[in-house]
Design an enzyme around this catalytic site. Structure first.
Site, mmCIF file in Angstrom:
data_model
loop_
_atom_site.group_PDB
_atom_site.id
_atom_site.type_symbol
_atom_site.label_atom_id
_atom_site.label_comp_id
_atom_site.label_asym_id
_atom_site.label_seq_id
_atom_site.Cartn_x
_atom_site.Cartn_y
_atom_site.Cartn_z
ATOM 1 N N THR A 17 18.552 -63.037 16.760
ATOM 2 C CA THR A 17 18.586 -63.859 15.771
ATOM 3 C C THR A 17 19.404 -62.671 14.830
ATOM 4 O O THR A 17 20.778 -62.222 15.131
ATOM 5 C CB THR A 17 16.958 -63.077 15.149
ATOM 6 O OG1 THR A 17 16.786 -63.374 14.168
ATOM 7 C CG2 THR A 17 17.062 -60.799 15.283
ATOM 8 N N THR A 18 19.135 -62.714 13.298
ATOM 9 C CA THR A 18 20.409 -61.908 12.319
ATOM 10 C C THR A 18 19.117 -61.880 11.122
ATOM 11 O O THR A 18 18.302 -63.012 10.462
ATOM 12 C CB THR A 18 20.768 -63.038 12.039
ATOM 13 O OG1 THR A 18 22.136 -63.035 12.171
ATOM 14 C CG2 THR A 18 21.812 -62.208 10.434
#
Length: 217
Positions: A17-18
């Protein structure tokens, strides 16, 4: 015949994820990508919303095990709603971050999830807090997390400025997410952004094909 084990107990839970949050003059921007993956190899969803509203002007981003993170945020929302009724006033941002911290710390042997909490309150204005695996809580003006964050530390260090305008901070967050999503194979989809100020909350969704491009990917 050689056996290949693929379950999460052997490989670990994917944290693809970011997520990010940044304070600007008068408010805060919090955002994330929308891709969910299994084991870092299979994209199970392109439209997961990782920016969760836990109270009127308080949001959190989650990274790590999606099931763990959803369970924690659901419990935190209940506790903050109850707290607001008891105090007859909206909870402080630090209160929300502390609830998440306590939940993560009390269950640190079972949970594999971390959080960024951001919001606005009358006492301290815009704030950003990080709750890491194990329950550590720290306050920062800007923070990033998830697997995609490893690609954008240089950009964040170089481009973030104190007291940015709303438009500057939105562009900074959009560029950071676009750079991470372009490099990290388990970050992607759309950019979900939330702007939180004294006036209210604004949700912004930027489709993947509308994000800035910095190379011929």
């Amino acid at each position: 015949m050689e056996k290949h084990f693929t379950d999460s107990r052997v490989k670990g839970v994917s944290t693809g994820t970011t997520i990010l949050a940044a304070v600007f003059d008068g408010g805060v921007v919090i955002g994330s990508d929308s891709r969910a993956s299994i084991g870092g190899e299979y994209v199970s969803s392109k439209t997961i919303n990782k920016v969760i509203q836990v109270h009127d002007r308080i949001f959190c981003c989650m990274a790590g095990s999606l099931a763990d993170a959803q369970a924690v945020t659901k419990t935190a929302k209940f506790q903050l709603s109850f707290h607001s009724i008891q105090m007859e006033s909206p909870p402080l941002v630090i209160s929300a971050a502390s609830v998440l911290k306590q939940l993560c710390y009390n269950n640190k042997e079972e949970l594999q999830a971390g959080f960024i909490t951001a919001g606005w309150d009358k006492k301290k204005g815009p704030q950003v807090y990080v709750v890491s695996l194990g329950g550590m809580l720290i306050s920062q003006p800007v923070t990033i997390g998830g697997s995609g964050s490893t690609y954008i530390y240089g950009y964040v260090d170089a481009k973030y400025k104190v007291n940015m305008t709303r438009e500057e901070c939105l562009q900074f967050a959009t560029n950071a997410l676009a750079l991470a999503m372009g490099r990290d194979n388990v970050s992607g989809g759309v950019a979900n952004l939330v702007v939180i100020t004294e006036e209210g909350v604004e949700h912004i969704v930027i489709p993947g094909d509308k994000l800035p491009r910095f190379s011929d990917e």
